[in-house]
Design an enzyme around this catalytic site. Structure first.
Site, PDB file in Angstrom:
ATOM      1  N   GLY A 152       0.835  -1.189   0.000  1.00  0.00           N
ATOM      2  CA  GLY A 152       0.000   0.000   0.000  1.00  0.00           C
ATOM      3  C   GLY A 152       0.871   1.240   0.000  1.00  0.00           C
ATOM      4  N   CYS A 153       0.282   2.369  -0.372  1.00  0.00           N
ATOM      5  CA  CYS A 153       1.075   3.592  -0.482  1.00  0.00           C
ATOM      6  C   CYS A 153       1.579   4.047   0.890  1.00  0.00           C
ATOM      7  CB  CYS A 153       0.272   4.686  -1.177  1.00  0.00           C
ATOM      8  SG  CYS A 153      -1.350   5.011  -0.450  1.00  0.00           S
ATOM      9  N   PHE A 154       0.710   4.048   1.898  1.00  0.00           N
ATOM     10  CA  PHE A 154       1.167   4.456   3.226  1.00  0.00           C
ATOM     11  C   PHE A 154       2.220   3.503   3.782  1.00  0.00           C
ATOM     12  CE2 PHE A 154      -3.204   6.483   3.402  1.00  0.00           C
ATOM     13  CZ  PHE A 154      -2.750   7.790   3.336  1.00  0.00           C
ATOM     14  N   GLU A 170       2.405  12.066  -0.899  1.00  0.00           N
ATOM     15  CA  GLU A 170       2.147  11.584   0.453  1.00  0.00           C
ATOM     16  C   GLU A 170       3.333  11.934   1.325  1.00  0.00           C
ATOM     17  OE1 GLU A 170      -0.382   7.705  -0.074  1.00  0.00           O
ATOM     18  OE2 GLU A 170       1.424   7.306   1.111  1.00  0.00           O
TER      19      GLU A 170
END
Lengths: 324, 324, 324, 324
Positions: free
Chosen positions: C140-142, C229
């Site tokens: 996932g990106c986070f 992010e």
């Protein structure tokens, strides 16, 4: 690469740094000499230190890109030209062919003798001349979109209103009240109303493309976005003209690698960080006018990547090399 | 307040909720009945529960604001009007005086008999008629700025290009591909090219203000901001006209509480969350055209606060009450 | 490329379409089959028509990228895997090693038997396993930013607060109230408070990197920007630890082509449209904590370009090919 | 109103100009004397000319708001105080009770003798003292949200991480590289890492509210929006504490007109251009922490409207007068 600390110069440096056929040997800056370019512009990732500009220390180079302000540019161009270096100038100094017009809109030209040597750096109109050019005057960002958008129609234009919308990078890196985030955010307003330096350039090139006695109406507006320019052009054709507008554009741009003709309205996101000019033409039944919408990225096709396109042509490389 | 769950309706509800002379007794919604308005719009802080619309349960009220979509609005207006309630309609249903034009641009009109009862809710042009009006058709947001910007010049206009720039709230609360943040952010593009429903409304009211046989060229553009509208109008005057343009505007708007004539280019930030229309006029020496820039907040002067301005007039209150 | 009509899938398609060593032979979509990808995403300029997904019509391919929603992805992965095609899955379906955890946070896993075949697609931690992997579960990106930011410290962490800020593209292409421009613009707010699906993934991988019994505190916030992010991590070290924090990071990331250690606070603009993760570490004298700031582009390093990085590794190519 | 040309001072001028019970008699500016305030800030519509500051020409006034930079403010405050004028100071000069702390974080205090006269201008904590105050030190914007968000919990806090997100207006009107639109747009990054002047103020007031030996971890981040601040606070409670967190907040803020307790995550849009502080508290089962999210408008509750709230209290007016 002279003047690499401004937005356009820094982008040109990045494109050349990664270009497969050019070697970027030096970047200079008048204001930031001694700093690393990737400190100023981390996202460009060019790990070079900015030098002061000294034409005697450049060594053997084939070409130079100059991104100095108007006036200062001409002086650097003259020095480089004298040493036999081919020059791409991003400033306005060699765009206007009539020195009197330059003197009126800018200031006393510092090197008027070189004006006739310069080729206007719009490949779609001056490709052949660019191959042999020693001085290339890269077009302003608004003229780039205006000329590409209107050139096919130029001989038939009776009157045109060009309403331009631009992101803030077009105003340059200087921190001013007008570029402060709080001034721009949630805002849109016109500027340069009635007097913007791109006006004579637009008129000159539309005339070169065939327009007769045309003074275009041109007003730019500042928008809350960083890069991108949209020109909305409302054309009144000469009364006696009967042309197939769509065919005119298709013919003119059929083989152009960086002009995209589309039917849906173009947005500046569609061309963000590219060398494309995206154009939609609408023949309007209600008013009889022709609407032309042309979108570019002001820092790319409007300046830096178009300069690389010119370089590719000057050195006989594939025109899309390093910018596709 | 019928239709309080849309952007304009909710703002009207907020303005009326805090208005010193009106009492907001009910808010209705077709899609969100049962929800609290301050859940949907926390920043408006109107602690009322949305009801379904039932004209029989409204009790004794003097006036109603209707913010339904076109078509649905006319039906609600008809029901309210029948019960003797004065109605402010934010939709387009009673703006066009010629039902044939309405039918062409919208759909079959549901209550054509009421059209002639309606007064166009632009106080600066129809103040006297508004005092006695039973049905008020609030102008569209673009027509509001266009008419205020061009009315003084209307009799002298030979041709006009209106290039409009608007924030996203003008597109309404519906979540679509076009209102998705990622579509709008860092973008600008035209829409409704050649066909936008505000066109006939603009033409109708410019004609009412004195324009002859004018079909305005009008194209809106979507911008990355939430509220605000700027209209850039490029006017070609009739060839034989010799008017003092500045004086025309000053005379016309000298006593208007919500029209601001300025010399610097107006930005939409200047009028954000206000009922003001800010106008700058430039007589252009290069082209002979007159440029008019008019800025409003599309949800305020463009819709909801203008509705309150109309209500103030209808009920004999100071015109600025609750919206200054 | 299955699922090319979402943001991440479309970007992966663009990167593969221009990749010097891969040939993109098909793009599929469940919702937009029949449309051209460059209609949906003009700026990606991938001139392919989206097909329906049919594993039997894929012909001879070496690898597939799957960008379907959770659940649907596992089914496609299983079909592809069965035919001997190596798969990069952008969904969460094969990220969690414990199927019970997956079932709790998502839903009943459709292909639990394949979980142990999958390698977690974070090259900086799993490079060796990726070379031979048949199924790669892209992080996932986070978690990508969190793990890269905290892995060097993991064995020494007593407690950590991760405050994440993300642009809107992370929420996907669906038009909802939360992705409406007017909801996001001029706003910032937390979401997924106390319950976000990336939590177990972060904890799992920090444990794999050496953390003991750590439940990270993690809260994402939605910001008015499209891509990017930033994770701000506030680390309390174990009481008895005495480590040279800077040296830990330098050692760990000395040879990583896509991890940049910097001293100035990183911004998401610095990594926009790149595969870089930019990390700054601050040992805080006032509080005794270690602050780690990690910035990525959620669609690039957070998803699509990291997938290409994995593909490069899987097929023995230079790791930076096509994404530098 | 001294220092009306900055963002906060100009807003205070607007609020006082329209306040039903105060009369704004003069606005001063060090940098823009001679200009009209509505030229600088059209949207505030305060038609006054900025004067130079001269305490001898102020005539009979009851109170003054000082919005000068730190240091310069103390001198103006001293002059005004000497003449018996009650002063609201928006600077940091009288916020810190310990002059040694001030000297360490700012510079040598110009009027240390007045520090003990000053009341900290947070009505929710110091309402009674404000009634009689002659000098009011308005809190910083971050401390306002931090203290309101954490005060009810203060006695029970073992450790707290405060991650702050702020719009650009907090950085003031100065045009710098950091406030340039192109630097901020599509970006987010931390600043003041490890050293921000609001740190000692937060610690001081949390201690006053009952915290023991607490050094809060505080990091602000700059966001692409103009106004608004969100503080995300992650609280570790003392090990032996067993409190009903929700009840603590409800009790403390039951009668506060400007504190809103909500359950959904607050966004800064919810409080834009208001004096409200909107707070959500989440007791987190996974980590045992308490999360507190507090949103304010940094120019309103964070500065100017809070100053008016204090003025209302000082002069015995209804606390919400002119700011609701």
């Amino acid at each position: 690469m002279a003047g690499a600390s401004g937005y356009a110069g820094a982008l040109a440096a990045r494109l050349l740094w990664r270009h497969p056929d050019f070697e970027l040997v030096a970047v200079t800056s008048r204001s930031d000499a001694g700093r690393r370019l990737d400190d100023l512009y981390p996202h460009h990732r060019v790990p070079l230190v900015l030098d002061a500009f000294d034409v005697d220390e450049l060594g053997q180079i084939d070409a130079a890109v100059v991104a100095y302000p108007h006036g200062a540019a001409a002086e650097a161009v003259a020095q480089l030209h004298e040493r036999g270096i081919r020059v791409i100038d991003l400033s306005a100094d060699f765009r206007l062919r009539d020195v009197a017009v330059y003197n009126e809109w800018y200031r006393e030209h510092p090197a008027p003798g070189l004006i006739e040597e310069a080729v206007y750096g719009l490949p779609e109109l001056y490709r052949d001349q660019l191959r042999e050019a020693d001085i290339v005057a890269c077009p302003g960002c608004f003229p780039t979109a205006a000329i590409l958008g209107l050139a096919p129609l130029a001989p038939y234009i009776d009157d045109v209103v060009i309403d331009a919308k631009t992101g803030v990078s077009g105003a340059g890196r200087a921190a001013t009240e007008n570029t402060h985030f709080v001034s721009v955010d949630e805002n849109v307003k016109p500027y340069g109303v009635g007097h913007h330096r791109h006006m004579p350039e637009i008129d000159q090139e539309l005339a070169a493309a065939g327009a007769k006695d045309l003074v275009a109406t041109f007003t730019p507006h500042l928008l809350p976005l960083d890069q991108g320019e949209l020109l909305s052009c409302y054309v009144k054709l000469n009364a006696d003209v009967d042309v197939d507008v769509a065919a005119l554009y298709e013919e003119r741009y059929a083989d152009e690698p960086f002009v995209e003709l589309v039917t849906a309205p173009p947005g500046v996101r569609d061309v963000r960080e590219t060398n494309f000019c995206r154009i939609a033409v609408h023949v309007d039944g209600r008013t009889g006018k022709v609407f032309v919408f042309a979108a570019i990225d002001n820092l790319w096709k409007g300046t830096a990547s178009q300069a690389v396109q010119c370089l590719n042509i000057m050195f006989g490389l594939p025109e899309t090399e390093g910018i596709l």
